[in-house]
Design an enzyme around this catalytic site. Structure first.
Site, mmCIF file in Angstrom:
data_model
loop_
_atom_site.group_PDB
_atom_site.id
_atom_site.type_symbol
_atom_site.label_atom_id
_atom_site.label_comp_id
_atom_site.label_asym_id
_atom_site.label_seq_id
_atom_site.Cartn_x
_atom_site.Cartn_y
_atom_site.Cartn_z
ATOM 1 N N LYS A 13 57.282 44.424 59.363
ATOM 2 C CA LYS A 13 57.533 43.732 60.630
ATOM 3 C C LYS A 13 56.363 42.819 61.030
ATOM 4 O O LYS A 13 55.254 42.965 60.500
ATOM 5 C CB LYS A 13 57.824 44.776 61.713
ATOM 6 C CG LYS A 13 59.078 45.617 61.407
ATOM 7 C CD LYS A 13 59.435 46.560 62.551
ATOM 8 C CE LYS A 13 60.658 47.400 62.206
ATOM 9 N NZ LYS A 13 61.104 48.248 63.330
ATOM 10 N N TYR A 53 70.210 43.810 64.290
ATOM 11 C CA TYR A 53 70.043 44.941 65.220
ATOM 12 C C TYR A 53 71.232 45.113 66.172
ATOM 13 O O TYR A 53 71.085 45.739 67.228
ATOM 14 C CB TYR A 53 68.733 44.777 65.999
ATOM 15 C CG TYR A 53 67.511 45.104 65.167
ATOM 16 C CD1 TYR A 53 67.277 46.410 64.740
ATOM 17 C CD2 TYR A 53 66.600 44.123 64.799
ATOM 18 C CE1 TYR A 53 66.161 46.734 63.974
ATOM 19 C CE2 TYR A 53 65.478 44.442 64.026
ATOM 20 C CZ TYR A 53 65.277 45.752 63.625
ATOM 21 O OH TYR A 53 64.178 46.075 62.859
ATOM 22 N N ASN A 116 56.476 49.067 65.086
ATOM 23 C CA ASN A 116 56.233 50.240 64.232
ATOM 24 C C ASN A 116 56.162 49.912 62.742
ATOM 25 O O ASN A 116 56.561 50.699 61.897
ATOM 26 C CB ASN A 116 57.255 51.339 64.537
ATOM 27 C CG ASN A 116 58.680 50.905 64.265
ATOM 28 O OD1 ASN A 116 58.920 49.757 63.917
ATOM 29 N ND2 ASN A 116 59.623 51.817 64.403
ATOM 30 N N HIS A 119 60.647 48.669 58.701
ATOM 31 C CA HIS A 119 62.030 49.139 58.826
ATOM 32 C C HIS A 119 62.415 49.846 57.543
ATOM 33 O O HIS A 119 61.966 49.452 56.464
ATOM 34 C CB HIS A 119 62.984 47.945 59.036
ATOM 35 C CG HIS A 119 64.421 48.279 58.756
ATOM 36 N ND1 HIS A 119 65.213 48.910 59.671
ATOM 37 C CD2 HIS A 119 65.191 48.106 57.639
ATOM 38 C CE1 HIS A 119 66.423 49.105 59.140
ATOM 39 N NE2 HIS A 119 66.430 48.622 57.908
HETATM 40 P P1 ATP Z 1 64.283 51.032 61.724
HETATM 41 O O1 ATP Z 1 65.767 50.825 61.926
HETATM 42 O O2 ATP Z 1 63.434 49.831 62.124
HETATM 43 O O3 ATP Z 1 63.924 51.558 60.358
HETATM 44 P P2 ATP Z 1 64.500 53.557 62.967
HETATM 45 O O4 ATP Z 1 65.764 53.704 62.195
HETATM 46 O O5 ATP Z 1 63.427 54.580 62.783
HETATM 47 O O6 ATP Z 1 63.807 52.177 62.695
HETATM 48 P P3 ATP Z 1 66.109 52.784 65.226
HETATM 49 O O7 ATP Z 1 66.571 53.803 66.195
HETATM 50 O O8 ATP Z 1 67.072 52.242 64.207
HETATM 51 O O9 ATP Z 1 64.816 53.403 64.503
HETATM 52 O O10 ATP Z 1 65.483 51.600 66.045
HETATM 53 C C1 ATP Z 1 65.312 50.320 65.455
HETATM 54 C C2 ATP Z 1 63.988 49.750 65.904
HETATM 55 O O11 ATP Z 1 64.048 49.534 67.321
HETATM 56 C C3 ATP Z 1 62.783 50.678 65.711
HETATM 57 O O12 ATP Z 1 62.239 50.644 64.423
HETATM 58 C C4 ATP Z 1 61.831 50.132 66.740
HETATM 59 O O13 ATP Z 1 61.198 48.929 66.278
HETATM 60 C C5 ATP Z 1 62.767 49.767 67.896
HETATM 61 N N1 ATP Z 1 62.893 50.873 68.856
HETATM 62 C C6 ATP Z 1 63.569 52.036 68.702
HETATM 63 N N2 ATP Z 1 63.478 52.814 69.786
HETATM 64 C C7 ATP Z 1 62.720 52.126 70.675
HETATM 65 C C8 ATP Z 1 62.255 52.363 71.993
HETATM 66 N N3 ATP Z 1 62.562 53.507 72.622
HETATM 67 N N4 ATP Z 1 61.499 51.425 72.593
HETATM 68 C C9 ATP Z 1 61.201 50.258 71.966
HETATM 69 N N5 ATP Z 1 61.603 49.963 70.732
HETATM 70 C C10 ATP Z 1 62.342 50.866 70.072
HETATM 71 MG MG MG Z 2 67.294 52.244 62.173
#
Ligand code: ATP
Ligand code: MG
Length: 145
Positions: A13, A53, A116, A119
């Site tokens: 990211k 997303y 974070n 992805h």
């Molecule tokens: P990714 O899909 O990026 O691998 P993930 O599957 O661990 O991450 P998801 O629940 O799919 O998490 O969320 C997608 C992305 O949205 C997260 O990686 C993070 O960048 C962002 N995100 C998720 N939860 C929050 C939150 N509570 N506040 C801000 N950003 C968030």
């Molecule tokens: Mg995810």
């Protein structure tokens, strides 16, 4: 294209790229036994980020997440390994870096739950959808060794 293992899809990211962690993260991925089947350095358009997303469109962080993900260049890559999806999610750690295990990519490189670092696909089905979203067949390569 034939594959010797499962695939997962990853993005490094914007925050991790801006902080020059691209090399360290790719090194961790290779050392963990993933074959880099496809890779490119791109900047997401607003439309691409919104579409990628879309499952999160009703979440309060959607707008901010799309803004962050379009704020600078990212790496997109397809990774191949047996159990790629689950092994990669283990390597990257929990979404919230404060909950991620020591030694995981997010624990080491994430700045916050939103910024974070990486992805990783959450299922085999989504890995295929996400890989196909960014890569043509001609841009993907089998494991050499
Ligand atoms: P990714 O899909 O990026 O691998 P993930 O599957 O661990 O991450 P998801 O629940 O799919 O998490 O969320 C997608 C992305 O949205 C997260 O990686 C993070 O960048 C962002 N995100 C998720 N939860 C929050 C939150 N509570 N506040 C801000 N950003 C968030
Ligand atoms: Mg995810």
């Amino acid at each position: 294209m034939s594959q010797k293992g499962n695939i997962t899809f990853t993005m490094i990211k914007p925050g991790a790229i801006a902080n020059e962690h691209m090399g360290s993260i790719m090194n961790m991925i290779s050392k963990a036994g993933f074959w880099i089947a496809a890779i490119k350095f791109i900047k997401l358009s607003q439309k691409q980020a919104e579409e990628f997303y879309l499952v999160h469109k009703d979440r309060p962080f959607y707008g901010s997440l799309v803004e962050f993900m379009t704020s600078g260049p990212i790496i997109v890559a397809v990774l191949e390994k047996d159990n790629a999806v689950s092994d990669y999610r283990k390597l990257i750690g929990a979404t919230d870096p404060s909950k991620a295990e020591d030694g995981t990519i997010r624990k080491i490189f994430a700045e916050s739950i939103e910024r974070n670092a990486v992805h990783g696909s959450d299922s085999n089905e989504n890995a295929i959808i996400e890989a196909d979203f960014f890569f043509a067949r001609s841009e993907r390569f089998d494991r050499i060794i």
